[in-house]
Design a protein around this motif. Sequence first.
Motif, short mmCIF file in Angstrom:
data_model
loop_
_atom_site.label_atom_id
_atom_site.label_comp_id
_atom_site.label_asym_id
_atom_site.label_seq_id
_atom_site.Cartn_x
_atom_site.Cartn_y
_atom_site.Cartn_z
N LYS A 159 7.32 9.50 5.84
CA LYS A 159 8.70 9.74 5.38
C LYS A 159 9.35 8.50 4.79
O LYS A 159 10.01 8.56 3.76
N LEU A 160 9.16 7.37 5.47
CA LEU A 160 9.80 6.14 5.02
C LEU A 160 9.27 5.70 3.65
O LEU A 160 10.00 5.15 2.83
N VAL A 161 7.99 5.99 3.39
CA VAL A 161 7.35 5.56 2.14
C VAL A 161 7.56 6.58 1.02
O VAL A 161 7.71 6.20 -0.15
N GLU A 162 7.57 7.84 1.37
CA GLU A 162 7.69 8.93 0.39
C GLU A 162 8.87 8.71 -0.56
O GLU A 162 8.73 8.80 -1.79
N ALA A 163 10.03 8.40 0.00
CA ALA A 163 11.24 8.23 -0.81
C ALA A 163 11.14 6.97 -1.67
O ALA A 163 11.55 6.97 -2.84
N LYS A 164 10.60 5.89 -1.10
CA LYS A 164 10.45 4.64 -1.86
C LYS A 164 9.54 4.85 -3.07
O LYS A 164 9.84 4.41 -4.18
N GLU A 165 8.43 5.53 -2.84
CA GLU A 165 7.46 5.72 -3.92
C GLU A 165 7.96 6.72 -4.97
O GLU A 165 7.61 6.64 -6.14
N PRO B 285 10.63 5.26 11.07
CA PRO B 285 10.16 3.89 11.33
C PRO B 285 8.99 3.85 12.31
O PRO B 285 8.09 3.03 12.18
N ILE B 286 9.01 4.77 13.31
CA ILE B 286 7.95 4.79 14.34
C ILE B 286 6.64 5.26 13.71
O ILE B 286 5.58 4.67 13.93
N GLU B 287 6.73 6.32 12.89
CA GLU B 287 5.56 6.85 12.18
C GLU B 287 4.94 5.77 11.29
O GLU B 287 3.72 5.58 11.27
N PHE B 288 5.80 5.03 10.59
CA PHE B 288 5.35 3.97 9.69
C PHE B 288 4.65 2.86 10.48
O PHE B 288 3.53 2.45 10.15
N PHE B 289 5.31 2.41 11.54
CA PHE B 289 4.79 1.31 12.36
C PHE B 289 3.45 1.70 13.00
O PHE B 289 2.48 0.95 12.93
N MET C 23 -0.39 0.26 12.37
CA MET C 23 -1.07 -0.40 13.49
C MET C 23 -2.56 -0.05 13.53
O MET C 23 -3.33 -0.66 14.27
N ALA C 24 -2.97 0.95 12.75
CA ALA C 24 -4.36 1.41 12.78
C ALA C 24 -5.18 0.91 11.61
O ALA C 24 -6.33 1.31 11.43
N GLU C 25 -4.59 0.04 10.78
CA GLU C 25 -5.35 -0.43 9.61
C GLU C 25 -5.03 -1.88 9.31
O GLU C 25 -4.00 -2.41 9.73
N ASN D 123 0.81 -1.24 0.00
CA ASN D 123 0.00 0.00 0.00
C ASN D 123 0.83 1.28 0.00
O ASN D 123 0.39 2.31 0.50
N GLY D 124 2.04 1.20 -0.56
CA GLY D 124 2.92 2.37 -0.57
C GLY D 124 2.29 3.59 -1.22
O GLY D 124 2.48 4.71 -0.77
N GLN D 125 1.49 3.33 -2.27
CA GLN D 125 0.85 4.43 -3.00
C GLN D 125 -0.08 5.22 -2.09
O GLN D 125 -0.31 6.41 -2.32
N LEU D 126 -0.62 4.57 -1.06
CA LEU D 126 -1.60 5.21 -0.17
C LEU D 126 -0.93 5.95 0.99
O LEU D 126 -1.59 6.65 1.75
N HIS D 127 0.39 5.76 1.14
CA HIS D 127 1.07 6.31 2.32
C HIS D 127 2.26 7.20 1.97
O HIS D 127 3.27 7.21 2.66
N ARG D 128 2.13 7.94 0.90
CA ARG D 128 3.22 8.83 0.48
C ARG D 128 3.48 9.93 1.52
O ARG D 128 4.52 10.59 1.47
#
Length: 294
Positions: free
Chosen positions: A128-134, A257-261, A265-267, A120-125
């Motif tokens: 921070k951890l996902v923004e760079a990957k996407e 990593p904390i923000e991502f984790f 945890m909420a979905e 679900n990387g597209q949904l979590h841009r």
Amino acid sequence: MQHNEIKKTILVAGATGYLGNYIAKELISRNMDTKIIVRKPGKIIDIASKLTGIIQAEVTRPETIRGHFHGVDTVISTVGITRQKDGLTYMDVDYGANMNLLDEAKRAGVKKFIYVSVINGQLHRNLKLVEAKEAFVDQLKVSGLDYTIIRPNGFFSDMRDFLKMAEKGSVYIFGKGKKKINPIHGADLAQVCVDAINSNKKEIAVGGPDILTHYEVAEMALLASGKPINIIHLPHWLRKSIIWIMRTFTSSKTYGPIEFFLTLMAEDAIAPRYGSHRLSHFFQNEMDTLKKRT
């Protein structure tokens, strides 16, 4: 149909990481010509003799990889910083280092690039951890190279956080703990990544065989630790407050990593099921290893 008579050379970037190491071993087990890029060759002594080549390089410095991709058919990259600590940002590594690999792959005439992002990387841009990957995924899609983006659910190695809590006697989860996840073992995920070499799929979402609630994962961790079932439910407002505090008062490297984790945890994070490794066995093996050390 695979053309076994054409021997492909596969290059793995990130081979000393949790997943990259499994991918290198999977390639070797299938008798595929395997090259790896590493910063510290000492970390791969166990497989060094079976490799076609070892490139000692810093993927954040493009000049160190220049000229090393000739004859390579496919690049598989697991490069990213989850827990690395050397002053580099996500944009330096998850985006920048992978762009260096992609540029060199294009220059050398590499046919395919396989990149491991997140589910679900597209949904979590916004994370921070996902923004760079996407951002890298966007560039890969328009690169002109054949590509496959692997989108795994959580790794078993990430689930060690539950074990660490369990060893202290309590596991904390948010809300009722009903959200579901099916994390995957590195060895199973490595098979998916290697299979992708001959796959026409552009994106592959994948998780492990067991779909578990966060409560069930917590329970499993406590059972493996031999502790009484003591699961503490925290309210979601606290989870949101922690994210806000971390974003406000720490660097992206700390809070990423904390923000991502905490966001995940909420979905529910359920991907198509694959593999044979069970999380309960992984937890038990981790505890057995720990007991042997102490």
